[in-house]
Design an enzyme around this catalytic site. Structure first.
Site, PDB file in Angstrom:
ATOM      1  N   HIS A  24       0.833  -1.195   0.000  1.00  0.00           N
ATOM      2  CA  HIS A  24       0.000   0.000   0.000  1.00  0.00           C
ATOM      3  C   HIS A  24       0.872   1.251   0.000  1.00  0.00           C
ATOM      4  CE1 HIS A  24      -4.523  -0.118   1.136  1.00  0.00           C
ATOM      5  NE2 HIS A  24      -4.321   0.603   0.062  1.00  0.00           N
ATOM      6  N   ARG A  36     -15.473   3.821 -10.495  1.00  0.00           N
ATOM      7  CA  ARG A  36     -15.868   2.709  -9.632  1.00  0.00           C
ATOM      8  C   ARG A  36     -16.841   3.239  -8.586  1.00  0.00           C
ATOM      9  NH1 ARG A  36     -10.176   2.639  -9.752  1.00  0.00           N
ATOM     10  NH2 ARG A  36      -9.290   0.975 -11.036  1.00  0.00           N
ATOM     11  N   ARG A  74     -19.302   2.695 -13.894  1.00  0.00           N
ATOM     12  CA  ARG A  74     -19.563   1.260 -13.780  1.00  0.00           C
ATOM     13  C   ARG A  74     -20.545   1.006 -12.652  1.00  0.00           C
ATOM     14  NH1 ARG A  74     -14.637  -2.543 -12.267  1.00  0.00           N
ATOM     15  NH2 ARG A  74     -15.080  -1.723 -10.194  1.00  0.00           N
ATOM     16  N   GLU A 126     -14.517  -8.947 -19.257  1.00  0.00           N
ATOM     17  CA  GLU A 126     -13.633  -9.452 -18.204  1.00  0.00           C
ATOM     18  C   GLU A 126     -13.775 -10.956 -17.986  1.00  0.00           C
ATOM     19  OE1 GLU A 126     -14.643  -7.237 -14.656  1.00  0.00           O
ATOM     20  OE2 GLU A 126     -16.690  -6.994 -15.367  1.00  0.00           O
ATOM     21  N   ASN A 160      -7.534  -7.111 -15.516  1.00  0.00           N
ATOM     22  CA  ASN A 160      -7.209  -7.840 -14.289  1.00  0.00           C
ATOM     23  C   ASN A 160      -8.028  -9.121 -14.186  1.00  0.00           C
ATOM     24  OD1 ASN A 160      -5.717  -5.560 -13.848  1.00  0.00           O
ATOM     25  ND2 ASN A 160      -6.958  -4.783 -12.170  1.00  0.00           N
ATOM     26  N   ARG A 176      -5.897 -13.986  -8.916  1.00  0.00           N
ATOM     27  CA  ARG A 176      -4.922 -12.900  -8.818  1.00  0.00           C
ATOM     28  C   ARG A 176      -4.631 -12.532  -7.370  1.00  0.00           C
ATOM     29  NH1 ARG A 176      -7.839  -7.561  -9.300  1.00  0.00           N
ATOM     30  NH2 ARG A 176     -10.057  -7.977  -9.425  1.00  0.00           N
TER      31      ARG A 176
END
Length: 849
Positions: A462, A569, A605, A699, A722, A733
């Site tokens: 982070h 997002r 989204r 995706e 991703n 992932r």
């Protein structure tokens, strides 16, 4: 002797099930098990012989402790603390011994009913980790001081023999010799806990006269059972035998990750000894060069008040929110750490999450809050009690877990809003160093800090991510030798080249300053040019937009020259709250962001939760594989109102043409056609005349494979690399052992991108990439060569990505992409791109490096 404690009704009225109480803190059982009463008389009586251990200053709540140790919270009404004592008259004082039927509190029933959220009053067992309600009255109406209400007993006693009889006896026991290396430390404890979770059984471990429930990792660590120790497992319940066998198997085995010897010091990362004289080498987490004064990071103890400022349930709610916030941060840290090169930090963060949710820690903190302590004090007390236990153990690996708990203590206190009383002043041009920074360390960082260095840590931590967002050069994994460097010494940090020069000559300092100046000039040049469009040398325009989540992100996108927002997002609007956002909240949030974008288009989204993003108020059953479960638009199958309210809010934003809707986890054309029709119906419902552009996230492989069938039903595609990589390669992932192989430049992923573009071209639909691959400078020429018309990246990356595009030739990129589709591995693709960069101009080589 049964061991039961009988509680009579403290109030006259109608009983209400605890999960029906109109307060999420009580109804979720955060205070413990119990029942509620909707009172018809304004008198609260003692339900049993007991001692008053806490009386709220406002007189609306009291906690009693019985001779057997049961802590009973009696709370009149909901949110009655806001009345500040009006309408309540306490007839006892803290410390008073009371008998069954004694008057505790009198209250004005009509006055409270008119001003409080609800009159429903709760009777709960505050120390529910030790006691349980084994019988709850079935009466609808109860009489204060007369009607039996609850039977309470210690949790270790059999409950009427029912569960144990079903299991074939009171309990089952077995002795196990620990085979896990290092003894019962965090990982084997977690494995044992997880093994038992699938069974309907309660298990405890017994060692050296001490007991710990199997669902408490902290409690298990506190047993101090070292390698080769013999422990006893005790199991009760309908599936006690199966649970016992599963746990026994885990504890007897040695997992691969536990092969290190606990007495050995973990090897220092990369370099405790300089590779070249006067330098420590490390790993670049954020590129750049800095010349400055070395400062070691030291922060004073965070101060917290002991006494609660107000209502007990408010402190309980504050703690719950803080723990949820930290859990969310740690979950994000796990994802980032898992996203690159198999960084072991992902495992550490995962252990921290496990410790954070430990029922022993939470239970101890809640118990302290019930006794009038503040949320911060209660959390510190609970954590430090466990730290003292672990630190005293004669086992290095187990004692080291105390450091994990110290980090959690700090994280939760910061999430509660407490700050260190003193942060050291930073001199001009500070190069700040630490063992490892946490995100909280970098909050409100002094402007004099120009670079960061960490002895440990990784590029996906982070702190590293924040360093990149802040534009600070950052070097990680330098080694513990960093701590020996003198405070205030002159240093040269070349994060791009991966070294810290701690004994530079005046000539080397001068040269480094010149290089840093050139880099800064390049950044400033890139930023100045970022407000113009980006096109290749042969005139192909590529839109570069930003990925954002907040209003602050929108401002950052504008400041960095983003052409628009390619991905907004919306998950943050749904989490860390007791109920979903309303239509008005949706509209107001999106409208504010759109206004901040100053005319730029935003692609928003819809909600994508599930898998690694959880929302507490969505009472969904647990899923064995959340990544393949109710994610994205699939959530609308079970909770359609969530998507409908969000879409209504989106459709109301103005100007209408400045918003596009992006639907996640689309799998086929029929699904998309149905969603389009539904959106049109919602638009008609609110009287919207013009259409809104709707796109599909690519995706999942099925969407890419069927892009030509999806295209007629969409206005655009946006590829989330991703998840597409995860699903195409069947590699989680978030799995640390597979993260290095889960490379978005794998030819299989590239072929899915190529199929998406070709399917879209049949209907003239534009395709963008909003996943992490769009922000990878090495991937940019290849994505453009595949026909991607738009890249959406983190706001600070926009100037650099645009500068890269302006040095590319589309025809050359196209040839590069076609060749890459025929290669056999991600490694081969990256080698091909490196060769491509080396054969272009010197500027292009510098950009791609």
């Amino acid at each position: 002797m049964s061991g039961k404690t009988l509680l009579l009704a403290p109030l006259s009225g109608v009983t209400v099930a605890l999960d029906s109480v109109p307060d999420p803190v009580f109804s979720a059982g955060l205070f413990g098990p119990g029942i509620a009463v909707d009172p018809t008389e304004g008198v609260l009586l003692a339900p049993c012989d007991s001692v008053v251990t806490h009386l709220a200053k406002t007189g609306h709540a009291v906690t009693l402790t019985t001779p057997s140790g049961v802590e009973v919270l009696l709370h009149i009404g909901i949110d009655t603390v806001a009345l500040k004592g009006e309408g309540f008259t306490a007839k006892i004082a803290q410390g008073t011994h009371v008998s069954t039927g004694d008057v505790l509190i009198e209250f004005d029933l009509d006055f409270v009913a008119q001003r409080a959220k609800s009159l429903v009053s709760v009777i709960v067992i505050a120390n529910g980790e030790a006691f349980e309600a084994v019988e709850i009255t079935a009466q609808e109406r109860v009489k204060a001081g007369e009607s039996p209400l609850l039977h309470i007993q210690p949790k270790h006693l059999p409950v009427s023999g029912k569960a144990e009889t079903q299991a074939g006896g009171d309990s089952l026991q077995v002795q196990v010799t620990l085979g896990c290396k290092g003894g019962l430390h965090a990982r084997p404890a977690a494995r044992a806990r997880n093994a038992a979770a699938a069974f309907d059984a309660k298990l405890e471990l017994v060692f050296a006269g001490r007991r710990a429930p199997l669902n408490s990792v902290v409690g298990l660590l506190g047993l101090g059972a070292g390698e080769g120790s013999t422990v006893e497992i005790v199991a009760t319940g309908t599936q006690a035998r199966a649970a016992l066998d599963a746990v026994k198997k885990e504890l007897e085995s040695a997992a691969p990750e536990e092969n290190e010897k606990p007495t050995q010091k973990k090897p220092a990362p990369l370099a405790d000894v300089p590779v070249i004289p006067g330098c420590f080498s490390g790993v670049c987490a954020s590129s750049g060069i800095a010349v400055g004064c070395l400062q070691h990071w030291e922060v004073s103890e965070i101060e917290v008040p002991e006494a609660a400022a107000g209502f007990v349930s408010a402190e309980m709610h504050l703690l719950t929110q803080a723990v949820e916030k930290v859990d969310s941060e740690l979950a994000e840290a796990v994802r980032h750490a898992s996203g690159g090169n198999g960084d072991p930090a992902a495992g550490i963060f995962a252990v921290h999450r496990m410790l954070l949710e430990d029922p022993l820690l939470i239970g101890e903190a809640q118990k302290a809050i019930q006794h009038g302590k503040s949320a911060g004090f209660a959390w510190r007390k609970a954590v430090q009690g466990q730290i003292a236990t672990l630190s005293a153990l004669e086992d290095a690996l187990l004692a080291e877990r105390a450091s994990d708990l110290r980090d959690l203590e700090k994280r939760v206190l910061l999430a509660l809003g407490y700050f260190s009383a003193h942060r050291p002043a930073m001199p001009n041009e500070t190069v700040l160093c630490a063992t490892e920074f946490t995100p909280s360390d970098l909050t409100g960082l002094d402007r004099n800090v120009i670079a960061l260095v960490m002895a440990h840590g990784g590029t996906t931590s982070h702190a590293a991510i924040l360093a990149r967002q802040l534009g600070l050069p950052c070097l990680v994994a330098v080694g513990d030798g960093l701590h020996e460097l003198k405070q205030g010494s002159a240093v040269v940090l070349n994060a791009s080249a991966g070294y810290l020069h701690f004994a530079p000559s005046s000539m080397e300092i001068k040269q480094a300053r010149q290089e840093a100046g050139l880099l800064q000039q390049q950044r400033e040049t890139n930023l100045a040019a970022a407000f113009s469009g980006a096109q290749t040398t042969d005139g192909r325009m590529i839109e570069v937009s930003a990925n954002i989540a907040t209003l602050a992100d929108a401002s950052m996108a504008v400041q960095n020259g983003a052409d628009g927002v390619g991905l907004l997002r919306t998950e943050l609007l749904f989490i860390h709250r007791p109920q979903p956002p309303t239509v008005a909240e949706h509209r107001e949030t999106y409208q504010a962001i759109l206004d901040a974008l100053k005319g730029r288009v935003a692609t928003i989204r819809t909600l994508d939760v599930g898998a690694d993003k959880e929302v507490d108020y969505l009472t969904l059953p647990p899923e064995p594989n959340p990544a393949l479960g109710l994610r994205g638009i699939r959530m609308a199958q079970v909770l359609p109102h969530l998507l409908d309210d969000q879409l209504r809010g989106l459709l109301a934003v103005k100007p209408s043409g400045a918003v596009r809707v992006l639907l996640p986890m689309v799998t086929d054309a029929g699904e998309m056609a149905s969603l389009q029709a539904h959106i049109k119906a919602l638009a008609d419902e609110i009287g919207r005349k013009d259409t809104i552009e709707v796109g599909a996230m690519i995706e999942v492989p099925s969407a890419a494979l069927m892009a030509d069938q999806l295209a007629p039903h969409v206005d655009f595609f946006s590829i989330g690399t991703n998840d597409l990589t995860q699903y195409a390669l069947a590699m989680d992932r978030c799995h640390t052992s597979l993260a290095k192989q889960a490379d978005g430049l794998h030819p299989a992923v590239l072929r899915l991108i190529d199929m998406t573009v070709r399917g879209a071209e049949k209907y003239d639909r534009p395709v963008s990439v909003c996943g992490a691959l769009a922000g990878d400078l090495m991937a940019v020429p290849l994505l453009i060569g595949l026909g991607i018309a738009k890249l959406s990246v983190d706001p600070p990356l926009v100037p650099e990505i645009k500068a890269c595009i302006r040095k590319l030739d589309y025809v050359q990129c196209r040839n590069l992409a076609l060749d890459a589709l025929d290669l056999d591995s991600a490694k081969a693709v990256r080698a091909s791109i490196a060769t491509f960069c080396s054969l272009t101009s010197e500027k292009m080589e510098e950009t791609c490096r």
